[in-house]
Design an enzyme around this catalytic site. Structure first.
Site, short mmCIF file in Angstrom:
data_model
loop_
_atom_site.label_atom_id
_atom_site.label_comp_id
_atom_site.label_asym_id
_atom_site.label_seq_id
_atom_site.Cartn_x
_atom_site.Cartn_y
_atom_site.Cartn_z
CE LYS A 210 -3.72 2.32 2.45
NZ LYS A 210 -4.66 2.31 3.55
CD GLU A 216 9.86 -5.97 6.61
OE1 GLU A 216 9.47 -4.88 6.12
OE2 GLU A 216 9.81 -6.23 7.82
N GLY A 272 -4.58 -2.20 5.27
CA GLY A 272 -3.82 -3.35 4.76
C GLY A 272 -4.42 -4.69 5.13
NE ARG A 273 -5.41 -4.18 11.45
CZ ARG A 273 -4.76 -3.02 11.48
NH1 ARG A 273 -3.67 -2.85 10.76
NH2 ARG A 273 -5.18 -2.03 12.24
CD GLU A 358 -0.77 -4.54 11.72
OE1 GLU A 358 -1.50 -4.43 10.72
OE2 GLU A 358 0.46 -4.75 11.63
CG HIS A 390 -1.13 -35.83 17.83
ND1 HIS A 390 -1.26 -37.03 18.49
CD2 HIS A 390 -2.11 -35.79 16.89
CE1 HIS A 390 -2.27 -37.71 17.95
NE2 HIS A 390 -2.81 -36.97 16.98
CE LYS A 511 6.62 -0.65 9.64
NZ LYS A 511 5.57 0.02 8.89
#
Ligand code: F6P
Length: 545
Positions: A210, A216, A272-273, A358, A390, A511
Site C-alpha cells: 500500500k 521488506e 492493509g489487513r 494489529e 498432538h 521500524k
C-alpha cells in the site's frame, strides 16, 4: 460518536453482577436445564454454514446484557457513520470502507449517499483486474521473451501477503495451472527459495505494498528487479513484462520502474489487513480466475449485509465479539484459539493473528486515555487439527488456563478416502465435546469417591468453551463469509472497547530503530542504545564474516 469507557456503563455493571453468578456455572447444567439450547444458540447462514455457540458459558441473558450495552454506547450510530465514510480511523484521518469493495449490488453505497465516485473506482479496478487476469490466462500478456506466464510471485508482507496466501491455500481445489509463490521475509532465503523454483521468462512479479515504502517488500523487490534485468542482459524494458504493482503510492511505483498501466490502485480507505478484496487480491484472482474471485466477494458481502442488518441478538459477528470480550474481560481468559480441521485452511490462524492483534492490540482509548481498567485484544493461538491435538491440546484440556476455541471444518470433502474425512471429523466433534464436558464417566467415579492417585491425572474437568463453524463446503463464497465474520467481529470488539481498530502505530518504533541499527551494522559502529543491545550489536560486528 460516543467514546465511552465500557467499564463505566450501566450494562457493564449488570454484566459484572451476572458474571458473579455465571463464573461457577457448568455448561453441562446449562444443557441439562434447557433442551432447546443448541437451537437457541446456533445460527444457520444461507444454508451453507452453521455457527454453533451453545458450548459457551453464556445464556441468552448474557447476550441480552451485551446487546443493551451496545445500545447504550450507540453502536448502530457508529456503523452508520462508518458507512457514510466517516473518518473512523481517526489517528490516520481516514475513512474505513472495505465493505464497498464487495458491494456489487449497491446494497450499502448508492447515489443516495453520494458514493458514486467510490463505486466507479471500485468497478474500474475490478474491470482492470478482470482484463489483466484473462490476458494472463489466455497467454496474451507474456514475459519479455514472449513466453507464456506460468508463475506468479507476490512480493509483500502483512496485509499485502497474508490474506492472499491464506485464500489461495484455502481454495487450492479451485486453482488453475498458474503456480503462485510468495516472498515476504527480509531474510533472503525466502526469496532464494522462490527464485530457485521459477524460470524468469515465465514469471510475473506482483509488488504488493500500500505504501510502497515497506522495507521488506521494497528491498526484496529491488533484488528481484536486478535479477530480472541481469537475466535479460541489463535490458530495463523487461521490467514492463515481468512486474506489476499494487499500491496507493503511484509515484514510488513509477520510480521503481513499473509501467503505469501495470499499476493496480489500492484505495486510501482500505486498511492493509482488511484489503484482500481490493487489488491486493490480484494473485487470488489470477490463481482461481475472476469468476471465482467474484464469488469470494459475494460471500464477504452477504456476511456484511447480515452484520449491518441482522438483529444484534442473532448477529453472528456481534455474538462472536461478545463472547470474546466476555471471556477476556470477565473470566480473564486472555488467550483464544482458532483450530482449523482442513489442511488447506492452515494460514487462517496466521491471517487472523494480524487481523485481531494489529487491530485491537491497543492501550489508548478513543479519548486519548491510557486504558487501565479493562483488557483490549486477547492473544490468538492457532493451528491445524488434528496436528495440534498432538502438540498443545494437552494444555487446552488440562492446563491451568482456560483457552476458548473456535473450531472450523467442512462437511463435504473430496478426501474421504478410506473414510479419512470421517476420521478427521470424528476428532473434530470429539474435541469440542470433551473440552466442554470433560470425561463424564471418570467424573462420576470421582463423585463416588472411587479414585486413586493416578485417576487424578486422567480427569478432564471440561467446561472449556468453544464455537463451532461447520461449513457445507469451503468454496470462495463460504470462505469469504467466514473471513468477513472475523473482520466484523474484531471491528465490533474495537467499538465496545473504545479503541481505534484501524491504525497500527505499535509497529513504528521497531521500524525506526532498526534503520538506525542498520547503519551501525553497515559501518561496524556501536549502536549507543542500551548496554544489552550495544553489547549484542558489538558482538555481531566482531563476529560477522
Ligand atoms: O507494519 C505493519 C504494516 O503496516 C501492516 O499494517 C501492513 O499490512 C503491512 O505493514 C504492509 O504494509 P504495505 O502494504 O504498506 O507494504
Amino acid at each position: 460518536m460516543l467514546n465511552i469507557n465500557p467499564v463505566s456503563t450501566k450494562n457493564w455493571m449488570y454484566l459484572n453482577e451476572h458474571f458473579s453468578y455465571m463464573k461457577d456455572v457448568k455448561m453441562f447444567d446449562l444443557f441439562l436445564h434447557n433442551k432447546f439450547r443448541f437451537k437457541e444458540l446456533s445460527f444457520i447462514f444461507k444454508d451453507q454454514i452453521i455457527f454453533d455457540y451453545s458450548k459457551n458459558i453464556i445464556t441468552l441473558h448474557t447476550i441480552n446484557l451485551f446487546v443493551n450495552l451496545l445500545k447504550e454506547i450507540n453502536f448502530s450510530n457508529y456503523l452508520k457513520f462508518m458507512l457514510l465514510g466517516g473518518k473512523i480511523n481517526v489517528t490516520e484521518n481516514r475513512s474505513v470502507l472495505h465493505v464497498a469493495l464487495r458491494d456489487r449490488n449497491n446494497f450499502f453505497f448508492n447515489e443516495g449517499n453520494n458514493f458514486s465516485k467510490i463505486k466507479e473506482d471500485v468497478e474500474n479496478n475490478l474491470k482492470k483486474m478482470e482484463l489483466f487476469t484473462n490476458s494472463i490466462l489466455k497467454g496474451e500478456l507474456t514475459g519479455f521473451s514472449g513466453k507464456k506466464i506460468l508463475n506468479i510471485v507476490n512480493i509483500g508482507i502483512g496485509g499485502s501477503d497474508l490474506g492472499s496466501r491464506m485464500v489461495i491455500n484455502a481454495l487450492s481445489d479451485y486453482k488453475n495451472y498458474l503456480n503462485i509463490y510468495f516472498i515476504s521475509n527480509i531474510d533472503v532465503s525466502d526469496l532464494k527459495n522462490v527464485l530457485n523454483k521459477v524460470n524468469i521468462e515465465n514469471t510475473l512479479f506482483i509488488v504488493c505494498s500500500k505504501t510502497f515504502t515497506t522495507l521488506e517488500t521494497i528491498s526484496n523487490a529491488k533484488i528481484v528487479r536486478d535479477f530480472v534485468i541481469n537475466f535479460y542482459d541489463r535490458n530495463e524494458s523487461s521490467i514492463s513484462n515481468h512486474f506489476v504493482a499494487v499500491t496507493n503510492n503511484l509515484r514510488e511505483a513509477k520510480k521503481f520502474g513499473i509501467n503505469v498501466n501495470n499499476i493496480f490502485f489500492m484505495f486510501d480507505w482500505v486498511g492493509g489487513r482488511f484489503s484482500l478484496c481490493s487489488s491486493v487480491g490480484l494473485s487470488i484472482c489470477l490463481s482461481i480466475g475472476f469468476d471465482n474471485f467474484l464469488q469470494l466477494l459475494d460471500g464477504f458481502h452477504d456476511m456484511d449485509v447480515h452484520f449491518f442488518s441482522c438483529d444484534l441478538s442473532k448477529n453472528i459477528p456481534v455474538i462472536f465479539s461478545i463472547i470474546s470480550i466476555w471471556y477476556n474481560n470477565f473470566f480473564k481468559f486472555d488467550v483464544e484459539s482458532i483450530l482449523v480441521y482442513k489442511n488447506n485452511l492452515s494460514y487462517i490462524p496466521l491471517y487472523l493473528q494480524q487481523l485481531l492483534m494489529e487491530s485491537n492490540g491497543k492501550n489508548v482509548d478513543r479519548n486519548g486515555n491510557y486504558i487501565k481498567d479493562y483488557f483490549t485484544s486477547s492473544v490468538l493461538l492457532g493451528g491445524v487439527g488434528t496436528d495440534v491435538q498432538h502438540s498443545f491440546f494437552q494444555f487446552l484440556h488440562q492446563g491451568t488456563k482456560c483457552i476458548p476455541c473456535d473450531f472450523i471444518a467442512e462437511i463435504c470433502s473430496d478426501n474421504n478416502i478410506d473414510n479419512s474425512h470421517f476420521k478427521l471429523m470424528s476428532n473434530f466433534f470429539a474435541q469440542t465435546h470433551s473440552l466442554a464436558f470433560g470425561d463424564i464417566k471418570l467424573k462420576k467415579h470421582f463423585s463416588k469417591g472411587k479414585y486413586n492417585f493416578l485417576n487424578k491425572f486422567k480427569v478432564f474437568k471440561g467446561n472449556k468453551p468453544s464455537n463451532t463453524i461447520l461449513v457445507k463446503k469451503i468454496t470462495p463464497y463460504t470462505l469469504g463469509s467466514i473471513i468477513s465474520l472475523y473482520e466484523h467481529k474484531i471491528f465490533t470488539q474495537g467499538i465496545i472497547l473504545n479503541i481505534f481498530s484501524f491504525d497500527q502505530w505499535g509497529v513504528e518504533l521497531g521500524k525506526n530503530i532498526s534503520s538506525l541499527i542498520f547503519q551501525n551494522l553497515l559501518h561496524k559502529k556501536n549502536s549507543n542504545l542500551d548496554k544489552s543491545t550495544d553489547g549484542l550489536v558489538n558482538y555481531f560486528n566482531t563476529k560477522f564474516k
